[in-house]
Motif scaffolding. Structure first.
Motif, PDB file in Angstrom:
ATOM      1  N   TRP A  49       0.828  -1.264   0.229  1.00  0.00           N
ATOM      2  CA  TRP A  49      -0.076   0.153   0.150  1.00  0.00           C
ATOM      3  C   TRP A  49       0.939   1.397  -0.024  1.00  0.00           C
ATOM      4  CZ3 TRP A  49      -3.066  -2.159   4.721  1.00  0.00           C
ATOM      5  CH2 TRP A  49      -4.112  -3.148   4.224  1.00  0.00           C
ATOM      6  N   VAL A  50       2.212   1.213   0.454  1.00  0.00           N
ATOM      7  CA  VAL A  50       3.167   2.345   0.533  1.00  0.00           C
ATOM      8  C   VAL A  50       3.320   2.992  -0.994  1.00  0.00           C
ATOM      9  CG1 VAL A  50       5.251   2.992   1.201  1.00  0.00           C
ATOM     10  CG2 VAL A  50       4.123   1.627   2.642  1.00  0.00           C
ATOM     11  N   SER A  78       9.449   2.430  -7.546  1.00  0.00           N
ATOM     12  CA  SER A  78       8.273   2.194  -7.913  1.00  0.00           C
ATOM     13  C   SER A  78       7.895   2.713  -9.225  1.00  0.00           C
ATOM     14  CB  SER A  78       7.148   2.634  -6.951  1.00  0.00           C
ATOM     15  OG  SER A  78       7.156   4.134  -7.153  1.00  0.00           O
ATOM     16  N   ARG A  79       6.685   2.245  -9.798  1.00  0.00           N
ATOM     17  CA  ARG A  79       6.358   2.939 -11.113  1.00  0.00           C
ATOM     18  C   ARG A  79       6.004   4.402 -10.943  1.00  0.00           C
ATOM     19  NH1 ARG A  79       1.378  -0.219  -9.598  1.00  0.00           N
ATOM     20  NH2 ARG A  79      -0.235   1.099  -9.039  1.00  0.00           N
ATOM     21  N   HIS A  80       5.690   4.746  -9.785  1.00  0.00           N
ATOM     22  CA  HIS A  80       5.403   6.181  -9.742  1.00  0.00           C
ATOM     23  C   HIS A  80       6.656   7.246  -9.727  1.00  0.00           C
ATOM     24  CE1 HIS A  80       1.336   4.930  -8.157  1.00  0.00           C
ATOM     25  NE2 HIS A  80       2.112   4.195  -6.991  1.00  0.00           N
ATOM     26  N   PRO A 121      15.035  -2.902  -7.451  1.00  0.00           N
ATOM     27  CA  PRO A 121      13.912  -3.874  -7.436  1.00  0.00           C
ATOM     28  C   PRO A 121      13.444  -4.457  -6.171  1.00  0.00           C
ATOM     29  CG  PRO A 121      16.128  -5.223  -8.019  1.00  0.00           C
ATOM     30  CD  PRO A 121      16.273  -3.685  -7.902  1.00  0.00           C
ATOM     31  N   TYR A 122      14.141  -3.895  -5.252  1.00  0.00           N
ATOM     32  CA  TYR A 122      13.807  -4.709  -3.673  1.00  0.00           C
ATOM     33  C   TYR A 122      12.890  -3.781  -3.153  1.00  0.00           C
ATOM     34  CZ  TYR A 122      17.343  -0.915  -2.917  1.00  0.00           C
ATOM     35  OH  TYR A 122      18.196   0.249  -2.737  1.00  0.00           O
ATOM     36  N   GLY A 149       3.424  -4.590  -4.890  1.00  0.00           N
ATOM     37  CA  GLY A 149       3.999  -6.187  -5.322  1.00  0.00           C
ATOM     38  C   GLY A 149       4.172  -6.528  -6.670  1.00  0.00           C
ATOM     39  N   GLU A 150       4.454  -5.279  -7.498  1.00  0.00           N
ATOM     40  CA  GLU A 150       4.756  -5.620  -9.113  1.00  0.00           C
ATOM     41  C   GLU A 150       6.104  -5.371  -9.271  1.00  0.00           C
ATOM     42  OE1 GLU A 150       2.467  -2.506 -10.822  1.00  0.00           O
ATOM     43  OE2 GLU A 150       0.575  -3.203 -10.357  1.00  0.00           O
TER      44      GLU A 150
END
Length: 234
Positions: free
Chosen positions: A50-51, A178-180, A196-197, A202-203
């Motif tokens: 959720w973060v 992240s993607r953001h 990647p860690y 979760g993606e």
């Protein structure tokens, strides 16, 4: 130095999931909010997914999961207020640096690069957390998620940082998990690098096709054999 840094003069780092593993402290605060309602605790595994979109969205996701439906605006605001209180009481006792972070920051600072922090974490928590981890001296500018009207993935915070130092976005690098972070960097015209860690809902962050991917930030200051290796975007 890693080839992604060629002609780069400024690096903007994400915080949670990139430099630090903060989920244990975030989850503890979330679970205290849920306990007060009372609702079942969420736990670290859920909170890690959720973060990334700021504290209000984190609380909204936690309440939606526990209630089985979206909370009312009043309940969301109350829950968020309680989260800020609980997290503010302990922002760093369980938070840890990821391996390679100190080596990277020391090496990059020695090269004279502008190091900045652009996070969706509320501004009030940034300096106490950095101080608890011994990182407060590395960053020339820190922007929290409430420092500007927009937050990542909007490019505005990154454009603000580039403008603050009088630099073209093409001379800047966004580093995140992240993607953001990748989306914000790309939209701002920054080069992008991902680890990647982190959390990324979760993606795999590689799905967002950053310009380069490193397993450890220490790789930024280690010699690299190939300019955009097999882990680069191809």
């Amino acid at each position: 130095m890693h080839p992604i840094l060629n002609d780069i003069r400024l690096i903007s780092f994400d915080l949670d999931g990139t430099l630090v593993d903060s989920v244990p402290d975030l989850a503890a605060a979330v679970d205290k909010v849920l306990e007060e309602i009372p609702l079942p605790p969420a736990g670290e595994d859920k909170v890690s997914r959720w973060v990334g979109n700021g504290s209000l969205k984190l609380v909204e996701r936690a309440l939606t999961d526990a209630l089985g439906s979206s909370p009312s605006q009043q309940h969301l605001e109350q829950g968020h207020s309680r989260f800020l209180y609980h997290y503010g009481q302990d922002v760093g006792s369980r938070t840890r640096l990821f391996p390679g972070v100190v080596e990277a920051l020391e090496g990059l600072s020695a090269q004279g690069l502008h190091l900045t922090l652009v996070t969706n974490k509320p501004q009030a928590f940034i300096q106490p957390l950095l101080a608890s981890l011994g990182l407060e001296g590395y960053f020339a500018l820190c922007l929290g998620g409430d420092a500007l009207p927009q937050k990542k993935p909007d490019p505005a915070p990154l454009l603000h940082v580039a403008d603050h130092f009088g630099l073209s976005p093409s001379a800047c690098l966004m580093v995140g998990d992240s993607r953001h972070d990748v989306a914000a960097g790309r939209a701002a015209g920054f080069r992008t690098l991902a680890v990647p860690y982190g959390y990324n809902h979760g993606e795999p962050v590689s799905d967002s096709r950053p310009d380069a991917l490193v397993d450890s930030l220490a790789e930024l200051v280690a010699p690299a054999a190939n300019p955009f290796s097999a882990r680069s975007r191809a």
